[in-house]
Design a protein around this motif. Structure first.
Motif, PDB file in Angstrom:
ATOM      1  N   PHE A   2      67.835 -43.363  28.255  1.00 20.36           N
ATOM      2  CA  PHE A   2      67.438 -41.999  28.623  1.00 20.36           C
ATOM      3  C   PHE A   2      66.549 -41.346  27.561  1.00 20.36           C
ATOM      4  N   PRO A   3      66.954 -41.323  26.267  1.00 21.90           N
ATOM      5  CA  PRO A   3      66.064 -40.728  25.256  1.00 21.90           C
ATOM      6  C   PRO A   3      64.723 -41.449  25.157  1.00 21.90           C
ATOM      7  N   GLY A   4      64.733 -42.791  25.271  1.00 21.89           N
ATOM      8  CA  GLY A   4      63.492 -43.539  25.161  1.00 21.89           C
ATOM      9  C   GLY A   4      62.509 -43.194  26.262  1.00 21.89           C
ATOM     10  N   VAL A   5      63.005 -43.133  27.504  1.00 28.98           N
ATOM     11  CA  VAL A   5      62.134 -42.820  28.638  1.00 28.98           C
ATOM     12  C   VAL A   5      61.639 -41.383  28.554  1.00 28.98           C
ATOM     13  N   VAL A   6      62.552 -40.438  28.280  1.00 33.40           N
ATOM     14  CA  VAL A   6      62.174 -39.016  28.237  1.00 33.40           C
ATOM     15  C   VAL A   6      61.191 -38.738  27.113  1.00 33.40           C
ATOM     16  N   LEU A   7      61.453 -39.247  25.921  1.00 35.25           N
ATOM     17  CA  LEU A   7      60.581 -38.966  24.780  1.00 35.25           C
ATOM     18  C   LEU A   7      59.216 -39.633  24.931  1.00 35.25           C
ATOM     19  N   THR A   8      59.190 -40.831  25.500  1.00 36.19           N
ATOM     20  CA  THR A   8      57.901 -41.492  25.733  1.00 36.19           C
ATOM     21  C   THR A   8      57.077 -40.721  26.753  1.00 36.19           C
ATOM     22  N   ARG A  41      78.200 -49.299  28.588  1.00 41.58           N
ATOM     23  CA  ARG A  41      77.149 -48.964  29.549  1.00 41.58           C
ATOM     24  C   ARG A  41      76.644 -47.538  29.341  1.00 41.58           C
ATOM     25  N   ALA A  42      77.589 -46.604  29.115  1.00 35.85           N
ATOM     26  CA  ALA A  42      77.208 -45.207  28.898  1.00 35.85           C
ATOM     27  C   ALA A  42      76.368 -45.061  27.631  1.00 35.85           C
ATOM     28  N   ILE A  43      76.709 -45.832  26.617  1.00 38.12           N
ATOM     29  CA  ILE A  43      75.958 -45.764  25.356  1.00 38.12           C
ATOM     30  C   ILE A  43      74.532 -46.270  25.552  1.00 38.12           C
ATOM     31  N   TRP A  44      74.381 -47.383  26.268  1.00 30.14           N
ATOM     32  CA  TRP A  44      73.034 -47.925  26.498  1.00 30.14           C
ATOM     33  C   TRP A  44      72.184 -46.987  27.359  1.00 30.14           C
ATOM     34  N   ILE A  45      72.826 -46.407  28.386  1.00 30.41           N
ATOM     35  CA  ILE A  45      72.061 -45.518  29.273  1.00 30.41           C
ATOM     36  C   ILE A  45      71.789 -44.176  28.604  1.00 30.41           C
ATOM     37  N   GLY A  46      72.858 -43.542  28.106  1.00 30.91           N
ATOM     38  CA  GLY A  46      72.714 -42.197  27.551  1.00 30.91           C
ATOM     39  C   GLY A  46      72.152 -42.151  26.144  1.00 30.91           C
ATOM     40  N   GLY A  47      72.383 -43.212  25.361  1.00 28.10           N
ATOM     41  CA  GLY A  47      71.964 -43.189  23.964  1.00 28.10           C
ATOM     42  C   GLY A  47      70.671 -43.920  23.673  1.00 28.10           C
ATOM     43  N   VAL A  48      70.246 -44.819  24.602  1.00 26.65           N
ATOM     44  CA  VAL A  48      69.036 -45.606  24.349  1.00 26.65           C
ATOM     45  C   VAL A  48      68.004 -45.406  25.464  1.00 26.65           C
TER      46      VAL A  48
END
Length: 329
Positions: free
Chosen positions: A72-78, A63-70
């Motif tokens: 979060f970066p996807g939403v912030v960078l977009t 869960r941490a990997i999906w939230i923190g690694g996918v």
């Protein structure tokens, strides 16, 4: 020469116009976001090494990997991408037709500058200097004559590539008078690091005076040149010698001087070279001594540039040419 204009704080953090102000806002946001991400990663690393076993298990879970690694970066960078494009969209707005327009052509390793009228006709040429009035948006038409260059005057706007076969647009504007250093920001060959220019922002009245002086100089250049030739028929002066040597030594094949038979297009236009702030695209300050040195052995100053060294000319001949060029203002 150009480096001395950057000063402190760094120009990207010292906006001098509305377009650079937007770039500075984006830069500070990236600095802040980068600091926040670094802090989060450092905290995660500390937990992974020193944290309680329960926290370590959570940190290494799926869960941490999906939230923190996918996610979060996807939403912030977009979000950052959309916001950044929206923030800087005004830098490349289409030409309306009533703006001041300047065409800048990147060459190895200098900038050709052409001032345009509303119809796109060239009314004045220069090299390695751009003069603009304070408080007036200016559209730059950016081109390249050889390889990819990049135009960047950080005090006034963002950077923009100059691509062979294409014309790109960039807007600049100064909200205060001053001299602002610019550079090529894309590696373009051996002397890329010595390819600079100066953007000079004048108060509106001073800009009109500067422009009027330049236009009068170009308009009267032919008459002045003819008068000089007539006088030379009976009298030889150092100025006339310099002019004759300039024509005879091959300089006129590459350089243009308005009102003379020098009409070369390969090198910078020298009609106003005496009033420029630098030589060699920002390498040297412009005065008689540096003019002599540049003409005599430009290859030792800027190796590989396309101007040959005229080291076969005698010292008095070099000085005569330099003195004549110094008078071209």
């Amino acid at each position: 020469m150009i480096d001395a204009l950057w000063g402190w704080p760094p120009p990207v953090l010292d906006p001098a116009g509305p377009y650079s102000d937007k770039v500075t806002t984006l830069a500070w946001s990236l600095f802040g976001l980068g600091f926040a991400v670094t802090a989060i990663v450092a905290a995660a690393l500390f937990v992974a090494i020193k944290g309680p076993p329960k926290w370590k298990a959570m940190l290494g879970g799926e869960r941490a990997i999906w939230i923190g690694g996918v996610a979060f970066p996807g939403v912030v960078l977009t979000a950052l991408l959309v916001w950044g494009l929206t923030l800087t969209a005004s830098l490349t707005e289409p030409i309306r037709g009533d703006e001041m327009r300047i065409r800048v052509i990147g060459e190895m390793w200098w900038f050709r500058v052409q001032y345009l009228d509303p119809s796109g006709n060239i009314v004045m040429e220069d090299a390695n200097e751009i003069h603009i009035p304070v408080g007036v948006p200016v559209v730059l038409e950016l081109e390249s004559a050889d390889v990819i260059h990049s135009f960047w005057v950080p005090h006034l706007s963002g950077k923009k590539d100059m691509i062979p076969g294409r014309r790109t647009l960039l807007r600049i504007e100064a909200d205060r008078a001053g001299e602002f250093g610019g550079v090529c920001a894309e590696y373009c060959g051996g002397q890329h690091a010595l390819m600079g220019f100066v953007a000079v922002a004048h108060p509106p009245a001073d800009y009109r005076a500067w422009q009027g002086t330049r236009m009068v100089r170009v308009a009267s250049a032919s008459t002045q040149a003819n008068d000089a030739l007539s006088q030379a028929a009976g009298t030889t002066t150092q100025k006339t010698d310099g002019r004759a040597l300039f024509m005879q030594s091959g300089c006129a094949a590459c350089h243009r001087v308005a009102g003379t038979e020098a009409n070369g297009l390969a090198g910078p236009d020298l009609t106003h070279v005496g009033s420029r702030r630098s030589l060699g695209a920002g390498v040297l300050p412009n005065h008689l001594g540096t003019l002599i040195g540049w003409i005599g052995d430009s290859q030792s100053i800027k190796p590989g540039n396309r101007m040959p060294s005229y080291d076969k000319l005698a010292a008095d001949e070099l000085e005569a040419i330099a003195r004549w060029l110094e008078q071209q203002k």
